[in-house]
Design a protein around this motif. Structure first.
Motif, short mmCIF file in Angstrom:
data_model
loop_
_atom_site.label_atom_id
_atom_site.label_comp_id
_atom_site.label_asym_id
_atom_site.label_seq_id
_atom_site.Cartn_x
_atom_site.Cartn_y
_atom_site.Cartn_z
N LYS A 138 0.86 -1.48 0.39
CA LYS A 138 -0.33 -0.11 -0.23
C LYS A 138 0.64 0.92 0.12
O LYS A 138 0.28 2.16 -0.28
N ARG B 37 2.23 2.45 2.41
CA ARG B 37 1.49 2.99 4.41
C ARG B 37 2.10 3.40 5.90
O ARG B 37 2.91 2.76 5.36
N SER C 84 -7.67 -0.80 4.36
CA SER C 84 -8.43 -0.60 2.73
C SER C 84 -7.42 -0.64 1.93
O SER C 84 -6.44 -0.08 1.96
N ASN D 143 -6.11 -0.15 -0.64
CA ASN D 143 -6.07 0.96 -1.98
C ASN D 143 -4.93 0.53 -1.81
O ASN D 143 -4.24 1.09 -0.54
N SER E 56 -10.44 4.91 -0.33
CA SER E 56 -10.66 3.58 -0.54
C SER E 56 -11.00 2.38 -2.14
O SER E 56 -11.83 3.35 -2.44
N HIS F 141 -5.91 11.71 3.22
CA HIS F 141 -7.74 10.48 3.02
C HIS F 141 -7.71 10.61 1.58
O HIS F 141 -8.67 11.90 0.66
MG MG Z 1 -7.72 3.46 4.27
#
Ligand code: MG
Ligand code: TXA
Length: 316
Positions: A49, A51, A136, A138, A144, A225
């Motif tokens: 991701k 992330r 999520s 994405n 998302s 986001h």
């Molecule tokens: Mg998320």
């Protein structure tokens, strides 16, 4: 890496049980999951991701009973919320058991737990040997994914499997309530509204109380986001009009304005939530520059929609 697409919850669960990462449908948005007991697999979610490592993952359990496998204790208020809303679009933050990996919780002493309601998700979780950690599905910072094609667009070649399902019925991420503090407080608005939560726990604190804290209680809330590449402009009564044009789009509940290249009129806030993230992605594919989003009234899921729309507008 080859990403297998399957309709079989059992085949998808086999990937999880072999230590691989799998995207799966839920009633809120698609998740990207790994076995919570497998640190390598959990680590790979963050890599796929892009992330940040300080943003914890939600742990997904098959049944309310399984919350006991991850939480150190379940306060009375959490019990009441579980009795009313599990399985469903609600995540509870609880004190974690010490064996839960710090990778899952980003080093926090708490863990977010959710018990989804969607039958395909439940069939999948039932076949997984352990609870499944999943954000999520994405790329970090993108909206998302609410359908498997959006998952494919972001993550094909980076994950082992996509469990194909329908477009997510709700379309916005779960309501998050912090039950590790007394009284509990709402951390993220979702399909379950503050009024519905307060009907069960009257003292539950709302979002205004969160803003008093300098540090966001939910680490993910500090990151941009839900933002497509296009600029998001809010419109409607409090915000002004949509200026149409060939590179603009519009989504809302009123009759669409003249001149916007792409429009999406929804019958109610539920349909608006259901369609929003997919619409954002469609607009990016159409090279739309500005998406005008009409603010819905703040009732029911309208609260969560307003929250996501504000964040998307701030994201650029
Ligand atoms: Mg998320
Ligand atoms: O509906 C949903 O919640 C979806 C589906 C897949 O279940 N999941 C989801 O995950 O939206 P994610 O990672 O995109 O958002 C989870 C949010 C993040 O903002 C994260 O910081 C917060 O939950 N969170 C997770 N664990 C937490 C904890 N222990 N304390 C506070 N916030 C937490």
């Amino acid at each position: 890496m080859q990403t297998l697409i399957t309709d079989s919850p059992r085949e998808a669960a086999d990937f999880i049980n072999r230590g691989q990462i799998v995207a799966f449908p839920t009633e809120t948005v698609y998740g990207l999951g790994a076995d919570i007991t497998n640190d390598d697999a959990v680590q790979r979610i963050f890599l796929a991701k892009g992330r940040p490592g300080d943003n914890p993952l939600i742990v997904h359990v098959y049944s309310p009973k399984e919350v006991e496998k991850v939480a150190a204790s379940i306060p009375e208020t959490a019990r009441k919320l579980m009795d009313r809303f599990f399985p469903g679009p609600l995540t509870l933050v609880l004190c974690k058991q010490s064996r839960i990996s710090p990778l899952v919780t980003a080093g926090l002493p708490t863990v977010g737990v959710r018990c989804p309601r969607h039958p395909v998700t439940r069939a999948f979780l039932r076949e997984c040997r352990h609870p499944v950690a999943a954000p999520s599905a994405n790329l970090s910072g993108k909206p998302s994914s609410t359908d498997w094609k959006s998952v494919h667009e972001d993550l094909n070649g980076k994950i082992n499997c996509i469990l194909r399902g329908e477009q997510s019925a709700i379309g916005l991420e779960s309501t998050i309530v912090d039950c590790a503090t007394e009284p509990p407080r709402l951390l993220r608005a979702g399909a379950i509204s503050l009024d519905e939560l307060r009907a069960i726990v009257p003292g539950l604190l709302g979002p205004a109380a969160i803003e008093e804290h300098a540090q966001p209680k939910s680490p993910g809330l500090k990151y941009p986001h839900y933002a497509p590449s296009a600029e998001i402009r809010l419109c409607g009564e409090e915000y002004g009009v949509c200026e149409g044009g060939k590179e603009t789009a519009w989504i809302g509940l009123s009759p669409p304005p003249e001149g916007a290249a792409v429009t999406c009129r929804c019958d109610d806030a539920g349909e608006y939530a259901h369609r929003l993230f997919r619409f954002f992605r469609e607009c990016d594919r159409e090279h739309i520059r500005t998406i005008f989003c009409e603010m819905p009234p703040p009732e029911g899921i309208g609260q969560a929609l307003r929250d996501r729309l504000r964040r998307a507008a701030e994201g650029k």
